[in-house]
Enzyme design. Structure first.
Site, PDB file in Angstrom:
ATOM      1  N   LYS A 212       0.832  -1.211   0.000  1.00 56.47           N
ATOM      2  CA  LYS A 212       0.000   0.000   0.000  1.00 56.47           C
ATOM      3  C   LYS A 212       0.869   1.266   0.000  1.00 56.47           C
ATOM      4  CE  LYS A 212      -2.061  -1.046   3.871  1.00 56.47           C
ATOM      5  NZ  LYS A 212      -1.236  -2.246   4.190  1.00 56.47           N
TER       6      LYS A 212
ATOM      7  N   ARG B 177      11.855  -1.099  10.397  1.00 56.14           N
ATOM      8  CA  ARG B 177      10.865  -0.863  11.452  1.00 56.14           C
ATOM      9  C   ARG B 177      11.018  -1.914  12.537  1.00 56.14           C
ATOM     10  NH1 ARG B 177       5.270  -0.143   8.215  1.00 56.14           N
ATOM     11  NH2 ARG B 177       4.532  -1.069  10.165  1.00 56.14           N
TER      12      ARG B 177
ATOM     13  N   ARG C 243      -9.046   1.054   9.755  1.00 54.47           N
ATOM     14  CA  ARG C 243      -8.594  -0.320  10.004  1.00 54.47           C
ATOM     15  C   ARG C 243      -9.730  -1.185  10.534  1.00 54.47           C
ATOM     16  NH1 ARG C 243      -2.992   0.457   9.245  1.00 54.47           N
ATOM     17  NH2 ARG C 243      -1.767  -1.027  10.419  1.00 54.47           N
TER      18      ARG C 243
ATOM     19  N   ARG D 263      11.794  -5.721   4.335  1.00 53.51           N
ATOM     20  CA  ARG D 263      11.525  -4.289   4.124  1.00 53.51           C
ATOM     21  C   ARG D 263      12.554  -3.392   4.825  1.00 53.51           C
ATOM     22  NH1 ARG D 263       5.579  -2.061   5.119  1.00 53.51           N
ATOM     23  NH2 ARG D 263       5.767  -3.140   7.119  1.00 53.51           N
TER      24      ARG D 263
ATOM     25  N   ARG E 139       0.046  -8.810  13.664  1.00 52.53           N
ATOM     26  CA  ARG E 139      -0.576  -7.772  12.829  1.00 52.53           C
ATOM     27  C   ARG E 139      -1.501  -8.403  11.797  1.00 52.53           C
ATOM     28  NH1 ARG E 139       4.905  -5.194  11.253  1.00 52.53           N
ATOM     29  NH2 ARG E 139       3.798  -3.972   9.700  1.00 52.53           N
TER      30      ARG E 139
HETATM   31  P1  ADP Z   1       2.385  -1.837   3.227  1.00 50.61           P
HETATM   32  O1  ADP Z   1       2.430  -0.327   3.149  1.00 50.61           O
HETATM   33  O2  ADP Z   1       1.115  -2.403   2.673  1.00 50.61           O
HETATM   34  O3  ADP Z   1       2.698  -2.363   4.585  1.00 50.61           O
HETATM   35  P2  ADP Z   1       4.855  -1.656   1.649  1.00 50.61           P
HETATM   36  O4  ADP Z   1       4.499  -0.766   0.514  1.00 50.61           O
HETATM   37  O5  ADP Z   1       5.712  -1.077   2.740  1.00 50.61           O
HETATM   38  O6  ADP Z   1       3.526  -2.368   2.253  1.00 50.61           O
HETATM   39  O7  ADP Z   1       5.574  -2.945   1.029  1.00 50.61           O
HETATM   40  C1  ADP Z   1       6.063  -3.989   1.870  1.00 50.61           C
HETATM   41  C2  ADP Z   1       7.416  -4.479   1.325  1.00 50.61           C
HETATM   42  O8  ADP Z   1       7.185  -5.190   0.095  1.00 50.61           O
HETATM   43  C3  ADP Z   1       8.414  -3.365   0.988  1.00 50.61           C
HETATM   44  O9  ADP Z   1       9.711  -3.825   1.323  1.00 50.61           O
HETATM   45  C4  ADP Z   1       8.259  -3.154  -0.520  1.00 50.61           C
HETATM   46  O10 ADP Z   1       9.490  -2.734  -1.122  1.00 50.61           O
HETATM   47  C5  ADP Z   1       7.865  -4.551  -1.010  1.00 50.61           C
HETATM   48  N1  ADP Z   1       6.872  -4.528  -2.105  1.00 50.61           N
HETATM   49  C6  ADP Z   1       5.852  -3.657  -2.279  1.00 50.61           C
HETATM   50  N2  ADP Z   1       5.128  -3.990  -3.375  1.00 50.61           N
HETATM   51  C7  ADP Z   1       5.708  -5.106  -3.892  1.00 50.61           C
HETATM   52  C8  ADP Z   1       5.418  -5.944  -5.022  1.00 50.61           C
HETATM   53  N3  ADP Z   1       4.372  -5.690  -5.829  1.00 50.61           N
HETATM   54  N4  ADP Z   1       6.224  -6.996  -5.252  1.00 50.61           N
HETATM   55  C9  ADP Z   1       7.281  -7.263  -4.424  1.00 50.61           C
HETATM   56  N5  ADP Z   1       7.608  -6.521  -3.347  1.00 50.61           N
HETATM   57  C10 ADP Z   1       6.834  -5.462  -3.075  1.00 50.61           C
HETATM   58  P1  AMP Z   2       1.313   0.444   9.322  1.00 50.79           P
HETATM   59  O1  AMP Z   2       2.422   1.429   9.071  1.00 50.79           O
HETATM   60  O2  AMP Z   2       0.053   0.800   8.582  1.00 50.79           O
HETATM   61  O3  AMP Z   2       1.755  -0.977   9.125  1.00 50.79           O
HETATM   62  O4  AMP Z   2       0.929   0.606  10.867  1.00 50.79           O
HETATM   63  C1  AMP Z   2       1.868   0.348  11.899  1.00 50.79           C
HETATM   64  C2  AMP Z   2       1.141   0.264  13.244  1.00 50.79           C
HETATM   65  O5  AMP Z   2       0.537   1.535  13.555  1.00 50.79           O
HETATM   66  C3  AMP Z   2      -0.012  -0.745  13.308  1.00 50.79           C
HETATM   67  O6  AMP Z   2       0.416  -2.059  13.582  1.00 50.79           O
HETATM   68  C4  AMP Z   2      -0.862  -0.146  14.451  1.00 50.79           C
HETATM   69  O7  AMP Z   2      -0.275  -0.422  15.723  1.00 50.79           O
HETATM   70  C5  AMP Z   2      -0.722   1.353  14.208  1.00 50.79           C
HETATM   71  N1  AMP Z   2      -1.787   1.875  13.312  1.00 50.79           N
HETATM   72  C6  AMP Z   2      -1.621   2.382  12.059  1.00 50.79           C
HETATM   73  N2  AMP Z   2      -2.803   2.767  11.533  1.00 50.79           N
HETATM   74  C7  AMP Z   2      -3.735   2.467  12.473  1.00 50.79           C
HETATM   75  C8  AMP Z   2      -5.161   2.597  12.526  1.00 50.79           C
HETATM   76  N3  AMP Z   2      -5.873   3.108  11.512  1.00 50.79           N
HETATM   77  N4  AMP Z   2      -5.791   2.185  13.661  1.00 50.79           N
HETATM   78  C9  AMP Z   2      -5.121   1.695  14.700  1.00 50.79           C
HETATM   79  N5  AMP Z   2      -3.783   1.525  14.704  1.00 50.79           N
HETATM   80  C10 AMP Z   2      -3.088   1.904  13.614  1.00 50.79           C
END
Ligand code: ADP
Ligand code: AMP
Length: 219
Positions: A14, A162, A89, A128, A173
């Site tokens: 995302k 992270r 969420r 990541r 999660r």
């Molecule tokens: P989210 O925001 O949904 O948690 P991220 O955008 O941070 O996901 O992506 C999670 C990990 O997967 C990152 O390390 C990113 O570089 C990688 N990634 C994102 N999209 C793809 C894809 N389509 N194919 C392979 N790896 C991806």
């Molecule tokens: P994310 O970066 O979206 O993976 O979020 C990291 C962490 O932030 C999550 O595991 C939750 O602990 C918190 N968080 C992010 N967005 C929300 C939300 N909309 N509601 C509650 N907790 C959230």
């Protein structure tokens, strides 16, 4: 004006797509996770409160994230729309969000649902990392920097991971995501706002799909 929300499990891409699509549409992205990480880093009251929830993979209480969103979407840079990543969420956040949008005379135009299987998500999350300077997101398995240890975007050599991106927390999660996903997706399905994308496809392929969706919405 186009207001889009990104739904989908952690690691589904995302944040990666939100940045590209936001550039394409010239709108800001709003990530509640990112906003909360900044609060934690700044050791603010919100950050100190949120820290334990985040490090154990739990959702932070609704009122905290609702407040973040409320302050953010009333900023003038959101006047032409926005992409929200990571909010709502759960169903109660979605309902509060709709009321908030209604008060501003706005509505959600699309809820894009990223779908993927847990094993891929766990591998993606374990690989990541991001640039400390500009926030560009990479992956040691799937999206490494073009030049070793140099950010493609800003040429910094400082990277970070992270602390909630470890397998134990990721499983938590994913579990919390599954608990509310059905209700949340059902809510937007009833409003005919759901567009699903196969998050297992490549980054450029998904981006093309997203462009098609927004071009359709802009007609
Ligand atoms: P989210 O925001 O949904 O948690 P991220 O955008 O941070 O996901 O992506 C999670 C990990 O997967 C990152 O390390 C990113 O570089 C990688 N990634 C994102 N999209 C793809 C894809 N389509 N194919 C392979 N790896 C991806
Ligand atoms: P994310 O970066 O979206 O993976 O979020 C990291 C962490 O932030 C999550 O595991 C939750 O602990 C918190 N968080 C992010 N967005 C929300 C939300 N909309 N509601 C509650 N907790 C959230």
């Amino acid at each position: 004006m186009i207001n889009i929300i990104f739904l989908g499990p952690p690691g589904s891409g995302k944040g990666t797509q939100a940045l590209d699509l936001a550039n394409f549409l010239s709108v800001p992205t709003i990530s509640t996770g990112e906003a909360l990480r900044k609060e934690v880093e700044a050791e603010s009251d919100v950050g100190l409160m949120a820290k334990n929830y985040m490090s154990s993979g739990k959702l932070v209480p609704d009122e905290v994230v609702v407040n973040i969103i409320k302050n953010r979407i009333s900023n003038s840079d959101c006047n032409n729309g926005f992409i929200v990543d990571g909010f709502p969420r759960n169903l109660s956040q979605a309902i509060v969000f709709d009321k908030m949008m209604e008060k501003l005379g706005r509505k959600v135009n699309a809820a894009i649902n990223f779908t993927a299987n847990d094993e891929t998500l766990i591998k993606r999350i374990s690989g990541r990392f991001s640039c400390k300077n500009c926030g560009a997101v990479y992956n040691s398995y799937f999206k490494p920097t073009k030049k070793a240890e140099v950010c493609d975007n800003c040429e910094s050599n400082q990277f970070q991971s992270r602390n909630d991106d470890n397998e134990v927390t990721v499983r938590e999660r994913l579990k919390f995501y599954q608990e509310s996903a059905e209700d949340l997706i059902g809510y937007y399905e009833k409003k005919n706002l759901i567009y699903s994308v196969d998050a297992l496809k490549s980054v450029p392929f998904i981006f093309e799909e997203l462009k098609k969706i927004v071009q359709e919405l802009q007609k």
